[in-house]
Design a protein around this motif. Structure first.
Motif, PDB file in Angstrom:
ATOM      1  N   ARG A  91      -7.516  -2.266  -2.371  1.00 40.02           N
ATOM      2  CA  ARG A  91      -6.155  -1.745  -2.633  1.00 40.02           C
ATOM      3  C   ARG A  91      -5.151  -2.517  -1.796  1.00 40.02           C
ATOM      4  N   LYS A  92      -3.923  -2.521  -2.277  1.00 45.16           N
ATOM      5  CA  LYS A  92      -2.864  -3.258  -1.594  1.00 45.16           C
ATOM      6  C   LYS A  92      -1.908  -2.258  -0.952  1.00 45.16           C
ATOM      7  N   THR A  93      -1.707  -2.411   0.374  1.00 43.58           N
ATOM      8  CA  THR A  93      -0.794  -1.540   1.095  1.00 43.58           C
ATOM      9  C   THR A  93       0.220  -2.438   1.787  1.00 43.58           C
ATOM     10  N   GLY A  94       1.458  -2.398   1.281  1.00 43.73           N
ATOM     11  CA  GLY A  94       2.485  -3.252   1.871  1.00 43.73           C
ATOM     12  C   GLY A  94       2.116  -4.706   1.727  1.00 43.73           C
TER      13      GLY A  94
ATOM     14  N   TRP B 117      -3.793  -6.558   1.872  1.00 40.79           N
ATOM     15  CA  TRP B 117      -4.879  -6.130   0.990  1.00 40.79           C
ATOM     16  C   TRP B 117      -5.993  -5.563   1.861  1.00 40.79           C
ATOM     17  N   THR B 118      -6.642  -4.514   1.359  1.00 42.15           N
ATOM     18  CA  THR B 118      -7.852  -4.044   2.023  1.00 42.15           C
ATOM     19  C   THR B 118      -9.066  -4.594   1.277  1.00 42.15           C
ATOM     20  N   ILE B 119     -10.018  -5.097   2.068  1.00 35.26           N
ATOM     21  CA  ILE B 119     -11.215  -5.707   1.470  1.00 35.26           C
ATOM     22  C   ILE B 119     -12.429  -4.903   1.880  1.00 35.26           C
ATOM     23  N   GLU B 120     -13.258  -4.547   0.876  1.00 35.15           N
ATOM     24  CA  GLU B 120     -14.510  -3.840   1.162  1.00 35.15           C
ATOM     25  C   GLU B 120     -15.629  -4.870   1.268  1.00 35.15           C
ATOM     26  N   ALA B 121     -16.172  -4.996   2.494  1.00 38.81           N
ATOM     27  CA  ALA B 121     -17.253  -5.954   2.730  1.00 38.81           C
ATOM     28  C   ALA B 121     -18.499  -5.209   3.185  1.00 38.81           C
ATOM     29  N   PRO B 122     -19.651  -5.828   3.173  1.00 44.44           N
ATOM     30  CA  PRO B 122     -20.885  -5.130   3.592  1.00 44.44           C
ATOM     31  C   PRO B 122     -20.783  -4.545   4.996  1.00 44.44           C
ATOM     32  N   ASP B 123     -20.002  -5.165   5.871  1.00 48.43           N
ATOM     33  CA  ASP B 123     -19.928  -4.682   7.250  1.00 48.43           C
ATOM     34  C   ASP B 123     -18.741  -3.755   7.508  1.00 48.43           C
ATOM     35  N   GLY B 124     -18.018  -3.389   6.475  1.00 50.90           N
ATOM     36  CA  GLY B 124     -16.896  -2.494   6.678  1.00 50.90           C
ATOM     37  C   GLY B 124     -15.709  -2.913   5.842  1.00 50.90           C
ATOM     38  N   SER B 125     -14.561  -2.267   6.069  1.00 52.00           N
ATOM     39  CA  SER B 125     -13.379  -2.677   5.325  1.00 52.00           C
ATOM     40  C   SER B 125     -12.396  -3.339   6.273  1.00 52.00           C
ATOM     41  N   PHE B 126     -11.808  -4.456   5.784  1.00 55.66           N
ATOM     42  CA  PHE B 126     -10.904  -5.250   6.613  1.00 55.66           C
ATOM     43  C   PHE B 126      -9.588  -5.433   5.891  1.00 55.66           C
ATOM     44  N   GLU B 127      -8.557  -5.704   6.668  1.00 56.65           N
ATOM     45  CA  GLU B 127      -7.264  -6.000   6.058  1.00 56.65           C
ATOM     46  C   GLU B 127      -7.000  -7.486   6.131  1.00 56.65           C
ATOM     47  N   ILE B 128      -6.203  -7.935   5.174  1.00 55.00           N
ATOM     48  CA  ILE B 128      -5.907  -9.357   5.129  1.00 55.00           C
ATOM     49  C   ILE B 128      -4.499  -9.536   4.603  1.00 55.00           C
ATOM     50  N   ASN B 129      -3.797 -10.525   5.136  1.00 53.06           N
ATOM     51  CA  ASN B 129      -2.415 -10.784   4.717  1.00 53.06           C
ATOM     52  C   ASN B 129      -2.381 -11.152   3.239  1.00 53.06           C
ATOM     53  N   ALA B 130      -1.621 -10.355   2.445  1.00 49.28           N
ATOM     54  CA  ALA B 130      -1.634 -10.526   0.993  1.00 49.28           C
ATOM     55  C   ALA B 130      -1.060 -11.876   0.584  1.00 49.28           C
TER      56      ALA B 130
END
Lengths: 281, 366, 268
Positions: free
Chosen positions: B253-256, B259-272
């Protein structure tokens, strides 16, 4: 680089090919041809006559000579290998690099002496009143009839083969991985057993090929059987020279020669297959 | 294709393929090399970089495709009819000739008169600062001196392009760096094109204007050293450069601006802003360089994960900590010794790592 | 790895090496000694020192004729065999082609065929195409027997060459011919000379083929055979010693060339 051979590559590769085809392979093939020719009035005539083959193969004297030659060559190969192995083992494993290189040089020298001259010299050593018997006589033994015997023939053949066999064995032993030997010692394999369980199997190809060369050289040799063995009863090589010298029976000589080549090829094929056979599935 | 070639390029490879038997050494390679450019071709052994160079030299013929040198299609043209001297990895200096005779060789083959040959060879020996060794035997020279002889021998015919096949790989670190600067300034002085094949990133990145990264006969990325280092195109390049941690996940999902990324080790944010042409649910691979990883003793951080220490390696003033995530992914953290001193870095101990979402780079080629 | 047992075994092994050398060299050294001995049939104790056998052969015009023939044949054979062998060695070094194994077998097998058979085959074949009986036929036969030796020696040298040397020469503008002339030949020069000397020495010694093939144009080994078949004469020892000395001189030259450090192999 290119698909079609260049002029350059042909100029370099073809002369040798043409020379060996014309003067090596053709003569041997020609030998096959004349083995079917007939001799009339001391002249060879082209023909397809299996009579020469039948005549030679039905003579018991031929088979006697064949068996004698084969056994002599086999004995020479076995004895030479047995004498050579401790020497080449010691040179490879016990001597310094420097001493080894000197010995290799020294062992090459005999190849450049006339075999015939060496055999003549051996006659002087081996004859009834010769050097060996004179030496033995000082201890009150002998004289022994060393010349004109199977013993004399074998001494001559071994003189011919020994340097080559030592050198060939030496080269294969030098390639034996020294770590294997140490690993065997480390696994409590004693020195003597290591030689037979590790070193001999590792150097098998070279050892077999060395023995094969001894066989080939001895099988075709006619100098030793003639001048040290007395020439009677004859070996196959002596038979060839006798047949060629007495009249124009070359077709029969060709049959003997081809039988020899066939034997050598068979022995070479079998021993090389044996040498390269791997253990396991 | 030839007319599309820009006047600025001296070399053009057009869909070049080289097969040895059934094996592709080079598989459809396209690129151009500009006049006066220093281009490095980099990759691990067997990637096709040397084969590419040898095709330029005319030592191999392409199986398919075309090679243009200075506007002329040179497929099938013998190497001795080209002007593409090469410096070999083994240097390939003629041991039976003196230094001077080695340098004269190319001129002799071109039928240059003896007087002129000697004059030109000596000029180059002087330029390479080895004139005093002119009458020495090759075996009497040091590694660096041999290097200079090989360069003089290749350059004495004044070519427009010089090909170099890992020429520095046999030198020690100090000499290597010195020869790098010799090569760089030589190339700038002469203004000719250098094509330099190497497996060493430091050599390629310190000298080249542009770098071509190859693997398995294909080009993975072409660009300036900065472009490649900051923005590797795909996972291969990122792994080859070796200094970054690679994560793969799905956009959720995109927040502001994140982007939030679902990876095997957890969820991370990344500059859209770094994500282009991707939608929700698409898989993305991004990297975080080892220096940009932050590490704490414990506790969960935003944009962070818990890892287990595997081992530590000292690299000069810094150390690299090798750690493993819960899913088994291997990560690296590079910090000064001071920063690690307050942490328990024994193998097996747990640490918390996190990073700034703005320090991520998304691999466009994945 | 110490202990008395090992010392004893090592000592015995070294003694065995010595025994082998004695066995191999006794006839060679014997021949020397006998050639300088007055007795027609030497035994123990040896007779007194004498140069009579050398004088006898030096006075024999047939020996001289045979000697010149041997040298003449040897020199021509050396050039032919080395040229052919060089081509074969380079072919093996540079090219891969279908039937290469057959090519190599044909090139290298002749020395394994017994000389008696080679002699018979050549005599039969060459007389059919009217080439037998002359010096020419001896040269042909020796060319066959000697070129494998030349090929082996030169091939060994080529295997010490960095293959990039050849490519470097092409790359610097030398075509294949120029590269052959300016790179391959200089690099293999010691081996080429070694091959010349060694094939000449082999030709010196290769008597049986010559005996079968040559008619009147006897070479020295044929002459020796003639002595052997007739009355036994210690002149053989003198001839053999001289031939041996010339062969060894050639070999020593070859060795010196192969070991010349300035033309040594490239360090890799």
């Amino acid at each position: 680089m290119s698909k079609r051979p260049s002029l350059f590559s042909l100029v370099l590769s073809l002369p040798l090919l043409i020379w060996q085809l014309a003067f090596f392979l053709f003569p041997l093939l020609f030998l096959v041809a004349i083995s079917f020719w007939t001799v009339r009035n001391f002249q060879m005539q082209p023909d397809f006559n299996t009579g020469n083959w039948v005549r030679i193969f039905t003579r018991s004297a031929f088979w006697d000579a064949y068996l004698r030659t084969f056994c002599l060559a086999a004995a020479s190969a076995a004895i030479t290998s047995a004498i050579a192995f401790p020497a080449s083992y010691a040179i490879s494993f016990k001597l310094s690099e420097r001493a080894r290189r000197w010995l290799i040089f020294v062992l090459i020298i005999p190849f450049f002496t006339s075999y015939l001259v060496r055999v003549y010299s051996l006659q002087v050593f081996l004859s009834d009143a010769g050097i060996i018997n004179a030496l033995l006589g000082k201890f009150g033994i002998g004289p022994f009839p060393l010349l004109n015997s199977t013993f004399g023939t074998l001494v001559g053949m071994i003189t011919l083969c020994l340097p080559l066999v030592i050198l060939l064995q030496l080269f294969s032993l030098n390639f034996v991985n020294r770590d294997l030997v140490e690993a065997a010692h480390n696994l409590r394999c004693a020195r003597f057993r290591t030689v037979f369980l590790v070193i001999v199997p590792s150097a098998k190809v070279g050892l077999v090929i060395a023995a094969l060369f001894a066989f080939i050289l001895s099988f075709g040799d006619f100098v030793s059987p003639l001048y040290l063995g007395g020439g009677n009863p004859p070996t196959l090589s002596i038979m060839i020279t006798d047949i060629t010298k007495s009249g124009q029976q070359w077709p029969r000589a060709a049959v003997v020669a081809l039988t020899m080549i066939g034997t050598l090829l068979t022995v070479a094929f079998l021993s090389i297959r044996f040498a390269y056979r791997e253990r396991g599935e | 294709m030839n007319d599309q070639m820009t006047t600025n390029s001296i070399v053009k490879l057009d869909s070049v393929v080289k097969k040895f038997g059934d094996i592709f050494a080079v598989e459809r390679v396209d690129f151009e090399i500009g006049r006066g450019e220093f281009l490095a071709i980099m990759g691990s052994s067997g990637c096709g970089k040397t084969t590419t160079l040898r095709m330029l030299a005319g030592l191999e013929d392409p199986t398919d495709g075309d090679i243009y040198l200075d506007g002329e299609r040179v497929n099938g043209k013998a190497t001795w009819d080209r002007d593409t001297p090469m410096v070999w990895q083994s240097l390939a200096l003629f041991p039976f000739l003196t230094v001077q005779e080695n340098v004269e060789f190319g001129l002799k083959m071109r039928g240059v008169s003896k007087v002129e040959r000697i004059e030109r060879a000596r000029r180059w020996l002087e330029k390479m600062q080895i004139l005093e060794f002119a009458n020495r035997n090759i075996s009497q020279l040091s590694g660096g001196q041999k290097q200079r002889v090989a360069l003089a021998r290749a350059l004495v015919t004044e070519p427009k392009i010089l090909l170099l096949d890992e020429p520095l790989s046999a030198l020690d670190a100090h000499l290597k760096v010195r020869m790098q600067s010799v090569l760089s300034s030589l190339q700038k002085d002469l203004g000719i094109t250098f094509v330099y094949v190497t497996h060493s990133m430091s050599e390629a990145f310190s000298m080249a204007d542009r770098v071509v990264i190859m693997s398995r006969g294909k080009i993975e990325q072409i660009g300036t050293p900065q472009e490649i280092y900051r923005e590797p195109r795909n996972r291969f390049v990122a792994e080859f450069l070796g200094s970054a941690n690679i994560f793969t996940g799905a956009l959720s999902r995109k927040t502001g601006v994140y982007w939030t990324i679902e990876a095997p080790d957890g969820s991370f944010e990344i500059n859209a802003g770094k994500v282009t042409n991707k939608n929700e649910g698409d898989s993305v691979t991004f990297i975080v360089s080892a220096e940009n990883m932050n590490v704490r003793p414990t506790g969960s951080q935003p944009n962070g994960i818990t890892v287990t220490v595997v081992g530590e390696e000292f690299v000069g003033a810094t150390a690299i900590l090798f750690v493993e995530t819960e899913s088994g992914a291997e990560l690296k953290i590079q910090k000064s010794h001071d920063e690690f001193s307050s942490l328990d870095t024994r193998p097996g101990s747990k640490l918390a790592v996190h990073w700034d979402p703005d320090h991520c780079h998304v691999l466009p080629g994945e | 790895m110490t202990g008395n047992r090992n010392i004893v075994i090592n000592g015995l092994l070294k003694l065995h090496i010595l025994a082998c050398l004695v066995f191999i060299f006794a006839p060679i050294i014997g021949s020397f000694v006998f050639s300088l001995n007055s007795d027609r049939f030497p035994s123990l104790p040896l007779g007194h020192f004498s140069l009579q056998w050398y004088r006898l052969i030096l006075e024999d015009p047939f020996v001289w004729a045979g000697f010149f023939n041997t040298v003449f044949v040897g020199a021509i054979v050396a050039v032919i065999a080395t040229t052919l062998g060089f081509g074969g060695a380079y072919t093996d070094f540079r090219y891969n082609f279908i039937g290469k194994n057959a090519y190599l077998a044909l090139a290298l097998l002749p020395p394994t065929i017994p000389v008696v058979i080679m002699g018979l085959a050549m005599l039969a074949f060459l007389s059919r195409i009217s080439l037998s009986g002359g010096t020419f036929s001896v040269i042909i036969a020796h060319g066959v027997m000697c070129s494998p030796f030349a090929m082996a020696i030169i091939r060994l040298r080529l295997s010490q060459m960095d293959p990039d040397l050849e490519a470097a020469s092409w790359n610097l503008g030398g075509n294949e011919w120029a590269t052959l002339r300016h790179v391959i030949m200089p690099f293999t020069k010691p081996a080429i000379f070694a091959a010349l000397f060694i094939t000449m020495a082999v030709s010196f010694d290769e008597f049986a083929v010559a005996w079968f093939v040559s008619g009147l144009h006897e070479t020295l080994p044929v002459k020796i055979l003639g002595f052997l078949q007739g009355q036994v004469s210690p002149r053989i020892n003198a001839i053999g010693s001289l031939a041996f000395l010339s062969s060894i001189t050639l070999i020593v030259f070859a060795q010196m060339l192969m070991r010349n450090p300035s033309t040594g192999p490239v360090e890799k």
